[in-house]
Design an enzyme around this catalytic site. Structure first.
Site, PDB file in Angstrom:
ATOM      1  N   ASP A  53       0.842  -1.206   0.000  1.00 11.88           N
ATOM      2  CA  ASP A  53       0.000   0.000   0.000  1.00 11.88           C
ATOM      3  C   ASP A  53       0.874   1.252   0.000  1.00 11.88           C
ATOM      4  OD1 ASP A  53       0.862  -0.219   2.605  1.00 11.88           O
ATOM      5  OD2 ASP A  53      -1.125  -0.157   3.525  1.00 11.88           O
ATOM      6  N   SER A  54       2.208   1.063  -0.003  1.00 10.87           N
ATOM      7  CA  SER A  54       3.126   2.182  -0.236  1.00 10.87           C
ATOM      8  C   SER A  54       2.923   2.740  -1.639  1.00 10.87           C
ATOM      9  CB  SER A  54       4.580   1.743  -0.025  1.00 10.87           C
ATOM     10  OG  SER A  54       4.856   0.566  -0.771  1.00 10.87           O
ATOM     11  N   ASP A  92      -1.077  -6.098  -0.170  1.00  9.48           N
ATOM     12  CA  ASP A  92      -1.501  -5.490   1.097  1.00  9.48           C
ATOM     13  C   ASP A  92      -3.008  -5.297   1.137  1.00  9.48           C
ATOM     14  OD1 ASP A  92       0.518  -4.990   2.969  1.00  9.48           O
ATOM     15  OD2 ASP A  92       1.260  -3.249   1.852  1.00  9.48           O
ATOM     16  N   LYS A 122      -1.136  -9.513   2.708  1.00  6.86           N
ATOM     17  CA  LYS A 122      -0.439  -9.055   3.914  1.00  6.86           C
ATOM     18  C   LYS A 122      -1.393  -8.160   4.687  1.00  6.86           C
ATOM     19  CE  LYS A 122       3.231  -6.041   3.824  1.00  6.86           C
ATOM     20  NZ  LYS A 122       2.708  -4.861   4.564  1.00  6.86           N
ATOM     21  N   GLU A 124      -1.717  -5.708   8.423  1.00  9.11           N
ATOM     22  CA  GLU A 124      -1.001  -5.079   9.535  1.00  9.11           C
ATOM     23  C   GLU A 124      -1.711  -5.350  10.857  1.00  9.11           C
ATOM     24  OE1 GLU A 124      -0.259  -0.895   8.900  1.00  9.11           O
ATOM     25  OE2 GLU A 124       0.712  -1.245   6.956  1.00  9.11           O
ATOM     26  N   GLU A 191       8.871  -4.245  10.684  1.00 10.66           N
ATOM     27  CA  GLU A 191       9.326  -2.961  10.141  1.00 10.66           C
ATOM     28  C   GLU A 191       9.869  -2.071  11.238  1.00 10.66           C
ATOM     29  OE1 GLU A 191       6.604  -1.092   7.423  1.00 10.66           O
ATOM     30  OE2 GLU A 191       7.802   0.753   7.327  1.00 10.66           O
TER      31      GLU A 191
END
Ligand code: KIV
Length: 273
Positions: A53-54, A92, A122, A124, A191
């Protein structure tokens, strides 16, 4: 029979990633958001491509990862999957696509898997999204966890500085990592946490631990491709190694093109029909 597309190349699976950890072979992972870049990264031998999602930052120019939508993530994922023959493609789950409840998390995951052809997702977070992870896994979708600095929570953290330096946060991270493994995640991204803490997690867990700003003692590394290729000049945290200066190379190439057009040096008769 391969579960990925028909190819003469030996494709990467979660089992292979697990084997890599067991035999001490480090896992390489980079972000990718489009077909052309994915084709290059895959052919160059990257094991895992993350449709991160970057993309919200490096592709769309947003300050945070929060604005990117599920539809936009699926568009990027479709483009990446078309360029891949060997790598394992993880996507993501974007902010707002899973936090509501586990049904929403499953619905978003199914859209990603069905519409993009990616190989896993993925997500978070730790204990607080336990139900969602269980539900996604029960649908047969491989899940990669993400702990430490989780950019979707940037407004809770307040800064992008190193996480889990204090004992309480470090302890919670260790427990969350253990939980993610017990639930059935195939790998975890850590991270921006202290190297010693990442080492402890990687040594104590059986599944692969992939670091970004988490030091050398983990099972693999991930970087944002625009950062490691030096396309993005402003972002220079300590953990980032630049393998090229594409910003300069691209700027000079474009300046030369502009000059050739202005000077009537492009195109020549040879470049015309
Ligand atoms: O979105 C992303 O690029 C990521 C990496 C930083 C791990 O989540």
């Amino acid at each position: 029979m391969s579960v990925q597309k028909k190819t003469d190349v030996k494709v990467i699976t979660t089992h292979q990633l697990q084997n890599m950890k067991e035999r001490g072979e480090k896992i390489s992972m980079l972000t990718a958001y489009d077909f052309s870049m994915a084709t290059i990264l895959d052919a160059a031998g990257v094991d895992v491509l993350l449709v991160g999602d970057s993309a919200s930052n490096v592709m769309a120019g947003h300050e945070t990862t929060l604005p990117i939508t599920l539809d936009q993530m699926i568009y990027h994922a479709q483009s990446v999957v078309r360029g891949v023959r060997r790598a394992f493609v993880v996507v993501d789950l974007p902010f707002g696509s899973y936090q509501g409840n586990s049904s929403e998390a499953l619905r978003s995951t199914i859209r990603i898997m069905k519409e993009s052809g990616a190989h896993g997702v993925k997500i978070e977070g730790g204990a607080e999204i336990k139900e969602s992870i269980t539900r996604i896994l029960s649908a047969g979708v491989p899940v990669m966890g993400h702990l430490g600095l989780t950019p979707q929570s940037i407004y809770k953290f307040g800064t992008y500085t190193v996480r889990a330096k204090e004992e309480a946060e470090a302890q919670k991270l260790i427990e969350d990592a253990q939980l993610l493994q017990e639930l059935g995640c195939f790998a975890i991204v850590l991270e921006k946490i202290p190297s010693e803490l990442a080492k402890r997690v990687a040594e104590n867990l059986q599944i692969p631990i992939i670091g970004i700003g988490a030091g050398p003692h983990v099972d693999g590394q991930v970087l944002v491709v625009h950062d490691m290729l030096g396309i993005n000049k402003e972002f220079k945290p300590r953990f980032l190694r630049r393998y090229a200066d594409l910003h300069t190379i691209m700027t000079e190439a474009v300046q030369n093109y502009v000059k050739d057009v202005k000077d009537r040096n492009f195109p020549t008769e040879k470049e015309a029909y």
